[in-house]
Write a protein that holds these residues in place. Structure first.
Motif, PDB file in Angstrom:
ATOM      1  N   ARG A 198       6.953  18.403 -31.645  1.00 52.28           N
ATOM      2  CA  ARG A 198       5.549  18.022 -30.760  1.00 52.28           C
ATOM      3  C   ARG A 198       5.309  16.660 -31.103  1.00 52.28           C
ATOM      4  O   ARG A 198       4.989  15.693 -30.147  1.00 52.28           O
ATOM      5  CB  ARG A 198       4.493  19.153 -30.854  1.00 52.28           C
ATOM      6  CG  ARG A 198       3.606  18.493 -30.087  1.00 52.28           C
ATOM      7  CD  ARG A 198       3.475  18.631 -28.655  1.00 52.28           C
ATOM      8  NE  ARG A 198       2.382  18.211 -28.060  1.00 52.28           N
ATOM      9  CZ  ARG A 198       2.295  16.875 -27.566  1.00 52.28           C
ATOM     10  NH1 ARG A 198       3.275  16.124 -27.625  1.00 52.28           N
ATOM     11  NH2 ARG A 198       1.028  16.512 -27.117  1.00 52.28           N
TER      12      ARG A 198
ATOM     13  N   ILE B 288      -2.750  22.525 -28.477  1.00 53.76           N
ATOM     14  CA  ILE B 288      -1.635  23.004 -27.853  1.00 53.76           C
ATOM     15  C   ILE B 288      -1.804  24.512 -27.496  1.00 53.76           C
ATOM     16  O   ILE B 288      -2.971  25.219 -28.129  1.00 53.76           O
ATOM     17  CB  ILE B 288      -0.561  23.369 -29.212  1.00 53.76           C
ATOM     18  CG1 ILE B 288      -0.297  21.922 -29.939  1.00 53.76           C
ATOM     19  CG2 ILE B 288       0.521  23.993 -28.615  1.00 53.76           C
ATOM     20  CD1 ILE B 288       0.634  21.101 -29.007  1.00 53.76           C
TER      21      ILE B 288
ATOM     22  N   SER C  43       4.264  19.894 -22.410  1.00 53.46           N
ATOM     23  CA  SER C  43       4.573  19.657 -23.692  1.00 53.46           C
ATOM     24  C   SER C  43       3.315  19.980 -24.831  1.00 53.46           C
ATOM     25  O   SER C  43       3.406  20.143 -25.871  1.00 53.46           O
ATOM     26  CB  SER C  43       4.585  18.243 -24.130  1.00 53.46           C
ATOM     27  OG  SER C  43       3.443  17.329 -23.582  1.00 53.46           O
ATOM     28  N   GLN C  44       2.134  20.631 -24.062  1.00 48.42           N
ATOM     29  CA  GLN C  44       1.182  21.186 -25.040  1.00 48.42           C
ATOM     30  C   GLN C  44       0.812  22.705 -24.638  1.00 48.42           C
ATOM     31  O   GLN C  44      -0.073  23.156 -25.105  1.00 48.42           O
ATOM     32  CB  GLN C  44      -0.257  20.467 -24.392  1.00 48.42           C
ATOM     33  CG  GLN C  44      -0.436  19.040 -25.186  1.00 48.42           C
ATOM     34  CD  GLN C  44      -1.509  18.336 -24.508  1.00 48.42           C
ATOM     35  OE1 GLN C  44      -1.288  17.418 -23.550  1.00 48.42           O
ATOM     36  NE2 GLN C  44      -2.544  18.498 -24.931  1.00 48.42           N
TER      37      GLN C  44
END
Lengths: 268, 336
Positions: free
Chosen positions: A127, B49, B68-69
């Motif tokens: 990430r 997240i 993406s989180q």
């Protein structure tokens, strides 16, 4: 490398002479894997343990702490003299690793935690766009913990190709053979069915271990498990393949016998 | 630093024509307000997240706007906690979503060792706390979660009293350096707060001043019932202080000790076992520093295998305004 692995074993035996002894069998079976990882594979900066671009290592089989402390000392995370304090009051070297020891990312010891932690790290590195990889060393008996398979299923699903699990497949747990306790085979097929790339290797063949780890990631888009076939107590004839080697306190006499055996095995 | 009401949306002056009303904004389940608030925070904080364990809805809310989180680990609570700890170790701020019983009991060891033990900034956001799962039955009730989790070092434990406080708590803990357990219910509950106020983690909020007795409550129905009891008591000439103890850990010792010293006793109210929760925490403080009478109202030592909704289960447990008022009146009348 063989000298370093030999020294790891000798240091494990020395830690076994301390008041509470140590988990000799599982430390000796993991000695070669740890030696190759810490001296050849893991990208680390001992002088800067929290270096952002490092590889992460989680000793999920935390009871093999003595072998971990030995390689941490060899790499300079801690001083060799500190090893003599193993298990003593006030020491940083507990029977299972503490996070406050430089080089230890997570405290471990309760089995079945390490693969989840390493998966989270692998996700986090992906990430945040960092190059590091996450490694976890698991015992084979540990694979009887259900949480390992929660983590394995999840890592396979999410395609964490920056994650590597190494299984110290020595075949023994406290009560005896893993296959007689609760069987694990066919182990490679089990991991494959969870979406992992599987590499099987002689866990005491330093050259073969180097080759396997150098080829990582084994498969883009998949995590890799290295099934390292090992022998519990490896290197010390007194303990090899014996379930009683699991946890031992070595008297001076036993230590001398063990050391003599270790040196003789090496001279052969 | 905890945020104050002045910094919060909805706190500034007169509402614009297009602005939703207070009721429109908060008249929904606390967990919906949490989700909305988290999404707002996540839009400007890429460290956040959302870690899902198949809760339902997060995959569209988060997965579509901020994929993406978002990560879903599936129905695997032990792994949820371990993965969240790993994410937090790399510098991210994971919000681990599950049900309270699963966080406190099923994944307890991972919470203990991996989250609290490492003092990592994992936010465990748990719904279905207390008896809020109602007719789902005792497998989904969580009346021991506070008893378990408040014993863990490093863990901050927050129990919002309504949807408003849920938003304030989520914002106030966004930068908390350590781990958080946020305890939410399932369905919408009565609003305790009708206007903006200052929320501070670890500081009890006095909802009503009083001198004869103090009612300390935590959680949506207990707090609103405490207020209702205080109004009944006032009609009978008994002055009851009401404290909303939204933070169970660290407990506001000063507020508890002041209640012990300044009023005739303390009644605690919680949608949690009488053993080990708020009442026990209050007793631990006063027995050592300011002994006083304490009457604890909570869930008795039994499993609820009745099919009933949350309010009915609370009633069966003896958690209602009349019980609270009766206990408070007894303490207020007893010689000091």
């Amino acid at each position: 490398m063989a000298d370093l692995a030999h020294e790891v074993r000798e240091l494990v035996l020395r830690m076994g002479t301390t008041a509470h002894g140590t988990h000799v069998g599982g430390s000796l079976s993991a000695a070669d894997v740890l030696t190759v990882l810490y001296h050849e594979v893991l990208r680390l900066r001992p002088e800067q343990p929290d270096w952002a671009d490092r590889d992460w290592f989680v000793l999920s089989k935390g009871h093999a702490s003595a072998a971990l402390y030995a390689v941490l000392a060899q790499r300079g995370f801690i001083d060799r003299t500190e090893l003599a304090t193993y298990g003593a009051p006030g020491s940083r070297l507990a029977g299972h690793p503490l996070r406050r020891l430089p080089g230890v990312e997570f405290p471990t010891g309760s089995l079945g935690h390490g693969l989840s932690l390493a998966s989270g790290v692998a996700l986090g590195l992906r990430r945040t766009g960092r190059p590091g990889r996450a490694f976890a060393l698991l015992g084979d008996g540990e694979l009887q913990e259900g949480s390992v398979w929660e983590a394995a299923m999840n890592a396979g699903h999410h395609g964490l190709d920056n994650l590597v699990a190494v299984v110290d497949r020595n075949g023994l747990q406290i009560s005896g053979s893993t296959e007689e306790c609760v069987s694990l085979e066919p182990l490679g097929d089990r991991w494959r069915s969870f979406g992992w790339a599987v590499a099987e290797v002689d866990g005491h063949d330093l050259g073969a271990l180097r080759e396997v780890f150098a080829a990582l990631p084994d498969s883009a888009g998949r995590p890799t498990v290295v099934l390292a076939r090992t022998v519990k107590g490896r290197g010390v004839p007194l303990f090899e393949g014996k379930k009683k080697s699991h946890s031992v306190q070595l008297t001076p006499r036993l230590f001398q016998r063990a050391l003599t055996g270790l040196n003789a095995r090496r001279a052969r | 630093m905890p945020e104050t009401a002045a910094q919060l949306p909805g706190a500034a002056g007169a509402a614009q024509a297009a602005e939703p009303t207070w009721q429109e904004r908060y008249g929904v389940a606390a967990r919906e307000v949490y989700r909305r608030t988290l999404l707002e925070l996540a839009r400007t904080d890429p460290r956040i997240i959302c870690v899902d364990s198949d809760m339902g809805g997060l995959e569209t809310l988060f997965g579509e706007e901020l994929p993406s989180q978002y990560v879903n680990v599936g129905i695997a609570e032990a792994n949820l906690m371990g993965v969240s700890a790993g994410l937090a170790a790399t510098g991210l701020l994971p919000y681990a979503n599950t049900l309270s019983g699963f966080a406190a009991a099923r994944a307890c060891e991972q919470v203990k060792i991996d989250v609290a033990g490492n003092n990592l900034p994992v936010r465990i956001v748990a719904t279905h706390a207390g008896l809020s799962a109602g007719h789902y039955g005792p497998t989904h009730h969580a009346v021991e979660d506070l008893a378990i989790l408040r014993t863990l070092p490093n863990l901050t434990v927050v129990v919002p009293a309504d949807a408003v406080e849920t938003e304030y708590a989520v914002r106030a803990t966004a930068d908390l350096p350590g781990p958080l357990f946020l305890r939410l219910g399932r369905a919408a509950t009565p609003l305790v707060h009708e206007e903006p106020y200052e929320f501070t983690v670890g500081k009890a909020r006095e909802l009503r001043a009083g001198t004869d007795v103090t009612i300390v409550a935590t959680g949506p129905y207990p707090v609103s019932m405490a207020l209702e009891a205080a109004r009944e008591l006032a009609a009978r000439g008994v002055s009851a202080r009401v404290l909303n103890m939204h933070t169970i850990k660290p407990l506001d010792r000063e507020a508890v000790l002041a209640a012990a010293r300044e009023t005739g006793g303390i009644v605690t109210v919680e949608d949690h076992l009488v053993a080990g929760g708020l009442g026990a925490a209050v007793c631990e403080v006063v027995t050592q520093e300011a002994p006083c009478r304490v009457h604890r109202i909570g869930v008795p030592d039994r499993f609820f295998d009745h099919v009933a909704d949350e309010r009915q289960l609370l009633e069966l447990a003896g958690i209602n305004p009349a019980e609270i008022a009766a206990a408070a009146a007894r303490l207020a009348a007893a010689p000091r």
